[in-house]
Enzyme design. Structure first.
Site, PDB file in Angstrom:
ATOM      1  N   ASP A   1     -10.202 -12.000  34.458  1.00  0.00           N
ATOM      2  CA  ASP A   1      -9.045 -12.357  35.064  1.00  0.00           C
ATOM      3  C   ASP A   1      -7.500 -12.288  34.534  1.00  0.00           C
ATOM      4  O   ASP A   1      -6.620 -12.167  34.731  1.00  0.00           O
ATOM      5  CB  ASP A   1      -8.949 -13.380  36.038  1.00  0.00           C
ATOM      6  CG  ASP A   1     -10.009 -13.401  37.140  1.00  0.00           C
ATOM      7  OD1 ASP A   1     -10.663 -12.303  37.355  1.00  0.00           O
ATOM      8  OD2 ASP A   1     -10.292 -14.422  37.808  1.00  0.00           O
TER       9      ASP A   1
ATOM     10  N   LYS B   1      -9.149   4.914  53.508  1.00  0.00           N
ATOM     11  CA  LYS B   1     -10.548   4.328  53.118  1.00  0.00           C
ATOM     12  C   LYS B   1     -10.486   2.999  52.331  1.00  0.00           C
ATOM     13  O   LYS B   1      -9.381   3.036  51.616  1.00  0.00           O
ATOM     14  CB  LYS B   1     -11.568   5.301  52.463  1.00  0.00           C
ATOM     15  CG  LYS B   1     -11.611   6.652  52.937  1.00  0.00           C
ATOM     16  CD  LYS B   1     -12.601   6.551  54.067  1.00  0.00           C
ATOM     17  CE  LYS B   1     -12.971   7.777  54.790  1.00  0.00           C
ATOM     18  NZ  LYS B   1     -13.605   7.840  55.824  1.00  0.00           N
TER      19      LYS B   1
ATOM     20  N   HIS C   1     -18.567  -5.987  41.242  1.00  0.00           N
ATOM     21  CA  HIS C   1     -18.973  -6.731  39.875  1.00  0.00           C
ATOM     22  C   HIS C   1     -19.116  -5.584  39.085  1.00  0.00           C
ATOM     23  O   HIS C   1     -19.461  -5.999  37.681  1.00  0.00           O
ATOM     24  CB  HIS C   1     -20.355  -7.202  40.008  1.00  0.00           C
ATOM     25  CG  HIS C   1     -20.212  -8.581  40.780  1.00  0.00           C
ATOM     26  ND1 HIS C   1     -19.784  -8.886  42.157  1.00  0.00           N
ATOM     27  CD2 HIS C   1     -20.056  -9.914  39.956  1.00  0.00           C
ATOM     28  CE1 HIS C   1     -19.679 -10.028  42.278  1.00  0.00           C
ATOM     29  NE2 HIS C   1     -19.915 -10.962  41.128  1.00  0.00           N
TER      30      HIS C   1
END
Ligand code: ADP
Length: 366
Positions: free
Chosen positions: A152, A278, A284
Protein backbone atom coordinates in the site's frame (compact mmCIF):
# COMPACT_ATOMS: atom_id res chain seq x y z
CA UNK A 1 28.05 -15.15 19.09
CA UNK A 2 25.30 -12.67 18.30
CA UNK A 3 22.02 -14.31 17.34
CA UNK A 4 19.49 -12.48 15.17
CA UNK A 5 16.02 -13.55 14.06
CA UNK A 6 14.21 -12.27 11.00
CA UNK A 7 10.51 -12.60 10.26
CA UNK A 8 7.77 -11.42 7.91
CA UNK A 9 4.38 -10.47 9.32
CA UNK A 10 0.99 -9.08 8.31
CA UNK A 11 0.05 -8.91 4.64
CA UNK A 12 2.68 -10.37 2.31
CA UNK A 13 4.40 -8.18 -0.25
CA UNK A 14 6.80 -8.78 -3.13
CA UNK A 15 10.36 -8.14 -1.98
CA UNK A 16 9.97 -9.65 1.48
CA UNK A 17 12.14 -12.60 0.39
CA UNK A 18 14.86 -10.23 -0.76
CA UNK A 19 14.74 -8.58 2.68
CA UNK A 20 15.05 -11.92 4.48
CA UNK A 21 17.89 -12.94 2.18
CA UNK A 22 19.76 -9.71 2.87
CA UNK A 23 19.36 -10.04 6.65
CA UNK A 24 20.49 -13.67 6.61
CA UNK A 25 23.57 -13.04 4.50
CA UNK A 26 24.58 -9.76 6.11
CA UNK A 27 24.23 -11.37 9.54
CA UNK A 28 26.41 -14.28 8.50
CA UNK A 29 28.89 -11.85 6.95
CA UNK A 30 29.25 -10.09 10.31
CA UNK A 31 29.69 -13.39 12.15
CA UNK A 32 26.17 -13.72 13.57
CA UNK A 33 23.85 -16.69 13.68
CA UNK A 34 20.65 -15.81 11.84
CA UNK A 35 17.33 -17.54 12.43
CA UNK A 36 14.24 -17.26 10.26
CA UNK A 37 10.96 -17.20 12.16
CA UNK A 38 8.36 -19.08 10.11
CA UNK A 39 4.68 -17.98 10.06
CA UNK A 40 5.14 -14.52 11.59
CA UNK A 41 4.26 -14.03 15.26
CA UNK A 42 2.50 -17.41 15.25
CA UNK A 43 5.90 -19.00 14.72
CA UNK A 44 7.42 -17.01 17.57
CA UNK A 45 4.67 -18.33 19.84
CA UNK A 46 5.16 -21.91 18.77
CA UNK A 47 8.97 -21.82 18.86
CA UNK A 48 10.93 -25.01 18.20
CA UNK A 49 11.06 -25.84 14.52
CA UNK A 50 9.42 -22.51 13.66
CA UNK A 51 12.78 -20.88 14.46
CA UNK A 52 15.18 -22.18 11.85
CA UNK A 53 18.87 -21.36 11.71
CA UNK A 54 19.65 -20.23 8.19
CA UNK A 55 22.74 -20.94 6.14
CA UNK A 56 24.04 -18.75 3.31
CA UNK A 57 22.67 -21.13 0.66
CA UNK A 58 19.23 -21.41 2.28
CA UNK A 59 18.25 -18.08 0.72
CA UNK A 60 19.77 -18.67 -2.70
CA UNK A 61 17.47 -17.58 -5.51
CA UNK A 62 15.13 -15.70 -3.18
CA UNK A 63 15.47 -12.33 -4.95
CA UNK A 64 13.14 -13.40 -7.73
CA UNK A 65 10.56 -15.23 -5.59
CA UNK A 66 7.19 -13.55 -4.93
CA UNK A 67 5.33 -13.55 -1.62
CA UNK A 68 7.20 -14.61 1.50
CA UNK A 69 8.80 -18.04 1.61
CA UNK A 70 9.05 -18.10 5.42
CA UNK A 71 5.32 -17.51 5.64
CA UNK A 72 3.29 -14.83 7.33
CA UNK A 73 0.26 -14.99 9.58
CA UNK A 74 -2.05 -12.90 11.66
CA UNK A 75 -1.74 -13.84 15.32
CA UNK A 76 -4.42 -13.00 17.87
CA UNK A 77 -2.33 -14.61 20.61
CA UNK A 78 0.58 -12.22 20.10
CA UNK A 79 -1.76 -9.33 20.84
CA UNK A 80 -2.05 -10.71 24.38
CA UNK A 81 0.69 -10.36 26.97
CA UNK A 82 0.56 -14.09 27.70
CA UNK A 83 1.34 -14.82 24.06
CA UNK A 84 4.22 -12.36 24.00
CA UNK A 85 5.64 -13.96 27.15
CA UNK A 86 5.59 -17.35 25.43
CA UNK A 87 7.31 -15.79 22.40
CA UNK A 88 10.00 -14.20 24.58
CA UNK A 89 10.67 -17.56 26.23
CA UNK A 90 11.09 -19.24 22.85
CA UNK A 91 13.61 -16.62 21.73
CA UNK A 92 15.62 -16.83 24.95
CA UNK A 93 15.69 -20.60 24.63
CA UNK A 94 17.56 -20.16 21.35
CA UNK A 95 19.71 -17.36 22.75
CA UNK A 96 18.15 -14.76 20.46
CA UNK A 97 17.78 -11.15 21.60
CA UNK A 98 17.53 -9.27 18.30
CA UNK A 99 14.63 -9.35 15.89
CA UNK A 100 14.19 -7.86 12.43
CA UNK A 101 10.49 -7.59 11.57
CA UNK A 102 9.36 -6.95 8.01
CA UNK A 103 5.68 -6.05 8.00
CA UNK A 104 3.09 -3.31 8.06
CA UNK A 105 2.28 -0.80 10.79
CA UNK A 106 0.38 -3.42 12.84
CA UNK A 107 3.33 -5.78 12.90
CA UNK A 108 5.76 -2.99 13.73
CA UNK A 109 3.56 -1.63 16.51
CA UNK A 110 3.48 -5.13 17.97
CA UNK A 111 7.26 -5.40 17.65
CA UNK A 112 7.89 -2.15 19.49
CA UNK A 113 5.48 -3.11 22.25
CA UNK A 114 7.28 -6.46 22.56
CA UNK A 115 10.58 -4.68 23.04
CA UNK A 116 9.26 -2.34 25.73
CA UNK A 117 7.66 -5.18 27.61
CA UNK A 118 10.61 -7.51 27.22
CA UNK A 119 12.35 -6.86 30.57
CA UNK A 120 9.13 -7.53 32.49
CA UNK A 121 8.32 -10.57 30.35
CA UNK A 122 11.75 -11.94 31.24
CA UNK A 123 11.06 -11.29 34.94
CA UNK A 124 7.81 -13.23 34.64
CA UNK A 125 9.54 -16.13 32.88
CA UNK A 126 11.93 -16.38 35.83
CA UNK A 127 9.01 -16.18 38.31
CA UNK A 128 7.23 -18.92 36.37
CA UNK A 129 10.35 -21.08 36.72
CA UNK A 130 10.98 -21.41 32.97
CA UNK A 131 14.47 -19.93 33.38
CA UNK A 132 16.86 -19.08 36.22
CA UNK A 133 18.24 -15.57 36.84
CA UNK A 134 21.61 -16.70 35.48
CA UNK A 135 20.06 -18.06 32.31
CA UNK A 136 18.32 -14.78 31.46
CA UNK A 137 21.14 -12.44 32.49
CA UNK A 138 22.55 -12.04 28.95
CA UNK A 139 19.05 -11.45 27.52
CA UNK A 140 17.72 -8.55 29.58
CA UNK A 141 17.04 -6.41 26.51
CA UNK A 142 15.54 -7.08 23.13
CA UNK A 143 16.64 -5.28 19.99
CA UNK A 144 14.00 -4.62 17.36
CA UNK A 145 14.50 -3.24 13.87
CA UNK A 146 11.60 -2.66 11.49
CA UNK A 147 11.44 -2.96 7.72
CA UNK A 148 8.22 -1.90 6.05
CA UNK A 149 6.78 -4.60 3.85
CA UNK A 150 3.48 -3.40 2.42
CA UNK A 151 2.06 -3.03 -1.08
CA UNK A 152 0.00 0.00 0.00
CA UNK A 153 2.96 2.38 0.54
CA UNK A 154 1.10 3.55 3.60
CA UNK A 155 3.93 4.22 6.07
CA UNK A 156 4.76 7.82 6.88
CA UNK A 157 8.38 8.91 6.91
CA UNK A 158 9.57 6.63 4.14
CA UNK A 159 9.15 7.25 0.42
CA UNK A 160 8.44 3.68 -0.55
CA UNK A 161 7.63 0.45 1.23
CA UNK A 162 8.88 -2.96 0.13
CA UNK A 163 6.37 -4.27 -2.42
CA UNK A 164 4.61 -1.04 -3.38
CA UNK A 165 6.30 -0.59 -6.76
CA UNK A 166 5.73 -4.26 -7.63
CA UNK A 167 2.01 -3.94 -6.95
CA UNK A 168 1.90 -0.69 -8.90
CA UNK A 169 3.59 -2.36 -11.86
CA UNK A 170 1.08 -5.21 -11.78
CA UNK A 171 -1.87 -2.79 -11.59
CA UNK A 172 -0.60 -0.76 -14.54
CA UNK A 173 -0.19 -3.91 -16.63
CA UNK A 174 -3.77 -4.95 -15.80
CA UNK A 175 -5.18 -1.50 -16.55
CA UNK A 176 -3.37 -1.52 -19.91
CA UNK A 177 -5.05 -4.84 -20.71
CA UNK A 178 -8.41 -3.46 -19.68
CA UNK A 179 -7.89 -0.28 -21.70
CA UNK A 180 -7.23 -2.33 -24.85
CA UNK A 181 -10.55 -4.12 -24.67
CA UNK A 182 -12.34 -0.99 -23.47
CA UNK A 183 -11.14 0.97 -26.50
CA UNK A 184 -12.26 -1.80 -28.83
CA UNK A 185 -15.83 -1.65 -27.49
CA UNK A 186 -15.92 2.05 -26.55
CA UNK A 187 -16.55 1.03 -22.97
CA UNK A 188 -15.98 2.55 -19.57
CA UNK A 189 -14.19 0.49 -16.92
CA UNK A 190 -14.21 1.06 -13.20
CA UNK A 191 -11.17 -0.61 -11.65
CA UNK A 192 -10.82 -1.22 -7.93
CA UNK A 193 -7.28 -1.37 -6.58
CA UNK A 194 -6.01 -2.13 -3.08
CA UNK A 195 -5.40 0.55 -0.45
CA UNK A 196 -7.81 0.61 2.45
CA UNK A 197 -6.47 3.74 4.09
CA UNK A 198 -3.97 4.91 1.52
CA UNK A 199 -4.57 6.02 -2.04
CA UNK A 200 -0.98 5.78 -3.24
CA UNK A 201 -1.53 2.76 -5.51
CA UNK A 202 -4.70 4.23 -7.03
CA UNK A 203 -3.12 7.64 -7.54
CA UNK A 204 0.10 6.37 -9.08
CA UNK A 205 -1.70 3.82 -11.25
CA UNK A 206 -4.10 6.53 -12.40
CA UNK A 207 -1.26 8.82 -13.39
CA UNK A 208 0.72 6.05 -15.04
CA UNK A 209 -2.18 4.82 -17.15
CA UNK A 210 -3.85 8.17 -17.83
CA UNK A 211 -7.11 7.40 -16.07
CA UNK A 212 -10.06 9.78 -16.40
CA UNK A 213 -10.80 9.97 -12.69
CA UNK A 214 -9.25 8.62 -9.47
CA UNK A 215 -10.95 8.07 -6.12
CA UNK A 216 -8.70 7.95 -3.04
CA UNK A 217 -9.44 8.26 0.69
CA UNK A 218 -7.19 11.28 1.25
CA UNK A 219 -8.89 13.44 -1.39
CA UNK A 220 -12.48 12.63 -0.53
CA UNK A 221 -14.92 13.73 -3.24
CA UNK A 222 -17.74 16.19 -2.42
CA UNK A 223 -20.83 14.36 -1.22
CA UNK A 224 -23.70 14.55 -3.69
CA UNK A 225 -21.61 16.51 -6.20
CA UNK A 226 -18.92 14.13 -7.39
CA UNK A 227 -21.40 12.38 -9.64
CA UNK A 228 -21.88 15.45 -11.84
CA UNK A 229 -18.18 16.21 -11.86
CA UNK A 230 -17.38 12.65 -12.91
CA UNK A 231 -19.92 12.83 -15.72
CA UNK A 232 -18.54 16.16 -16.90
CA UNK A 233 -14.94 14.86 -16.95
CA UNK A 234 -15.82 11.67 -18.83
CA UNK A 235 -17.92 13.55 -21.36
CA UNK A 236 -15.17 16.11 -21.92
CA UNK A 237 -12.66 13.34 -22.61
CA UNK A 238 -15.09 11.58 -24.96
CA UNK A 239 -15.71 14.85 -26.79
CA UNK A 240 -11.96 15.09 -27.40
CA UNK A 241 -12.06 11.71 -29.14
CA UNK A 242 -11.28 9.29 -26.31
CA UNK A 243 -12.92 5.94 -27.05
CA UNK A 244 -12.83 4.58 -23.50
CA UNK A 245 -12.98 5.73 -19.89
CA UNK A 246 -10.97 4.37 -17.00
CA UNK A 247 -11.85 5.19 -13.43
CA UNK A 248 -9.55 3.97 -10.66
CA UNK A 249 -11.13 3.48 -7.26
CA UNK A 250 -9.05 2.78 -4.15
CA UNK A 251 -10.58 0.15 -1.88
CA UNK A 252 -10.97 2.78 0.85
CA UNK A 253 -12.37 5.58 -1.36
CA UNK A 254 -14.87 7.84 0.41
CA UNK A 255 -16.81 11.05 -0.06
CA UNK A 256 -16.33 13.99 2.29
CA UNK A 257 -19.14 12.74 4.53
CA UNK A 258 -17.10 9.55 4.97
CA UNK A 259 -19.51 7.43 2.92
CA UNK A 260 -17.70 4.75 0.96
CA UNK A 261 -17.53 5.27 -2.79
CA UNK A 262 -17.69 1.83 -4.37
CA UNK A 263 -17.14 0.66 -7.93
CA UNK A 264 -20.88 0.00 -8.17
CA UNK A 265 -21.66 3.62 -7.19
CA UNK A 266 -19.31 4.84 -9.90
CA UNK A 267 -20.65 2.38 -12.45
CA UNK A 268 -24.23 3.54 -11.86
CA UNK A 269 -23.25 7.13 -12.55
CA UNK A 270 -21.54 6.18 -15.80
CA UNK A 271 -24.54 4.13 -16.88
CA UNK A 272 -26.69 7.25 -16.41
CA UNK A 273 -24.36 8.86 -18.96
CA UNK A 274 -25.25 6.09 -21.36
CA UNK A 275 -21.81 4.48 -21.20
CA UNK A 276 -21.43 0.72 -21.52
CA UNK A 277 -19.69 0.23 -18.16
CA UNK A 278 -17.91 -2.73 -16.58
CA UNK A 279 -16.34 -3.18 -13.17
CA UNK A 280 -13.04 -5.01 -12.57
CA UNK A 281 -11.85 -5.67 -9.04
CA UNK A 282 -8.18 -6.55 -9.34
CA UNK A 283 -7.94 -8.26 -5.94
CA UNK A 284 -5.01 -10.40 -4.92
CA UNK A 285 -3.22 -10.48 -8.28
CA UNK A 286 -1.87 -7.12 -7.09
CA UNK A 287 0.12 -8.85 -4.37
CA UNK A 288 1.37 -11.69 -6.53
CA UNK A 289 4.28 -12.23 -8.83
CA UNK A 290 7.92 -11.43 -8.45
CA UNK A 291 9.26 -8.19 -7.09
CA UNK A 292 10.27 -5.46 -9.54
CA UNK A 293 13.91 -4.33 -9.50
CA UNK A 294 13.12 -1.34 -7.25
CA UNK A 295 11.72 -3.55 -4.51
CA UNK A 296 14.60 -6.02 -4.79
CA UNK A 297 17.29 -3.44 -4.25
CA UNK A 298 15.26 -1.51 -1.70
CA UNK A 299 14.76 -4.68 0.36
CA UNK A 300 18.41 -5.65 -0.04
CA UNK A 301 19.84 -2.28 1.03
CA UNK A 302 17.38 -2.04 3.91
CA UNK A 303 18.08 -5.61 5.02
CA UNK A 304 21.80 -4.86 5.12
CA UNK A 305 21.19 -1.71 7.15
CA UNK A 306 18.85 -3.56 9.52
CA UNK A 307 21.68 -5.86 10.59
CA UNK A 308 24.08 -2.93 10.94
CA UNK A 309 21.49 -1.13 13.07
CA UNK A 310 21.18 -4.14 15.36
CA UNK A 311 24.93 -4.36 15.82
CA UNK A 312 25.12 -0.64 16.66
CA UNK A 313 22.08 -0.47 18.96
CA UNK A 314 22.25 0.14 22.70
CA UNK A 315 19.35 -0.47 25.11
CA UNK A 316 18.69 3.28 24.99
CA UNK A 317 18.40 3.51 21.19
CA UNK A 318 14.75 3.81 20.14
CA UNK A 319 13.74 0.91 17.86
CA UNK A 320 14.66 2.05 14.38
CA UNK A 321 12.67 1.71 11.23
CA UNK A 322 14.75 1.48 8.08
CA UNK A 323 13.31 3.73 5.41
CA UNK A 324 14.24 5.50 2.23
CA UNK A 325 14.07 9.27 1.88
CA UNK A 326 15.11 11.11 -1.27
CA UNK A 327 16.98 8.03 -2.45
CA UNK A 328 18.96 7.55 0.74
CA UNK A 329 18.51 4.66 3.13
CA UNK A 330 17.68 6.19 6.50
CA UNK A 331 16.85 5.13 10.05
CA UNK A 332 14.09 6.77 12.05
CA UNK A 333 12.39 5.93 15.33
CA UNK A 334 9.79 3.30 14.57
CA UNK A 335 7.23 4.72 17.01
CA UNK A 336 7.30 8.14 15.37
CA UNK A 337 6.68 6.69 11.97
CA UNK A 338 3.79 4.56 13.23
CA UNK A 339 2.34 7.56 15.09
CA UNK A 340 2.49 9.71 11.95
CA UNK A 341 0.87 6.93 9.92
CA UNK A 342 -1.96 6.66 12.43
CA UNK A 343 -2.44 10.43 12.41
CA UNK A 344 -3.22 10.27 8.69
CA UNK A 345 -6.04 7.82 9.41
CA UNK A 346 -7.23 10.04 12.26
CA UNK A 347 -7.21 13.12 9.99
CA UNK A 348 -9.35 11.30 7.43
CA UNK A 349 -11.78 10.14 10.11
CA UNK A 350 -12.17 13.71 11.34
CA UNK A 351 -12.74 14.88 7.76
CA UNK A 352 -9.56 16.92 7.79
CA UNK A 353 -8.52 15.90 4.29
CA UNK A 354 -6.03 18.74 3.75
CA UNK A 355 -4.14 17.56 6.80
CA UNK A 356 -4.24 13.96 5.59
CA UNK A 357 -2.71 15.03 2.30
CA UNK A 358 -0.02 17.17 3.90
CA UNK A 359 0.91 14.26 6.18
CA UNK A 360 1.22 11.95 3.19
CA UNK A 361 3.94 14.14 1.74
CA UNK A 362 2.98 13.15 -1.77
CA UNK A 363 3.00 16.64 -3.23
CA UNK A 364 1.03 15.94 -6.37
CA UNK A 365 -2.17 14.66 -4.69
CA UNK A 366 -3.36 18.28 -5.06
P1 ADP B 1 0.23 -5.34 9.12
O1 ADP B 1 1.52 -5.61 9.79
O2 ADP B 1 0.29 -5.65 7.65
O3 ADP B 1 -0.30 -3.95 9.42
P2 ADP B 1 -1.68 -6.55 11.01
O4 ADP B 1 -2.17 -5.23 11.48
O5 ADP B 1 -2.64 -7.63 10.75
O6 ADP B 1 -0.84 -6.41 9.65
O7 ADP B 1 -0.61 -7.08 12.07
C1 ADP B 1 0.00 -8.34 11.92
C2 ADP B 1 0.15 -8.98 13.26
O8 ADP B 1 0.93 -8.15 14.14
C3 ADP B 1 -1.15 -9.22 14.01
O9 ADP B 1 -1.79 -10.41 13.63
C4 ADP B 1 -0.69 -9.28 15.46
O10 ADP B 1 -0.18 -10.56 15.78
C5 ADP B 1 0.48 -8.29 15.48
N1 ADP B 1 0.00 -6.98 15.98
C6 ADP B 1 -0.64 -6.02 15.30
N2 ADP B 1 -0.94 -4.97 16.09
C7 ADP B 1 -0.48 -5.28 17.32
C8 ADP B 1 -0.48 -4.62 18.60
N3 ADP B 1 -1.01 -3.40 18.76
N4 ADP B 1 0.08 -5.27 19.64
C9 ADP B 1 0.63 -6.49 19.49
N5 ADP B 1 0.67 -7.15 18.34
C10 ADP B 1 0.12 -6.58 17.25
Amino acid sequence: KKKIAVMTSGGDSPGMNAAVRAVVRTGIHFGCDVFAVYEGYEGLLRGGEYLKKMAWEDVRGWLSEGGTLIGTARSMEFKKREGRKQAAGNLIEQGIDALVVCGGDGSLTGADLFRHEWPSLVEDLVKDGRFTEEQVTPYRNLKIVGLVGSIDNDMSGTDSTIGAYSALERICEMVDYIDATAKSHSRAFVVEVMGRHCGWLALMAGIATGADYIFIPERAVPHGQWQDELKEVCQRHRAKGRRNNTIIVAEGAIDDQLNPVTCEDVKNVLIELGLDTKVTILGHVQRGGTAVAHDRWLATLQGVDAVKAILEMTPETPSPLIGILENKIIRMPLVESVKLTQSVAAAIESKNFDKAISLRDTEFIE
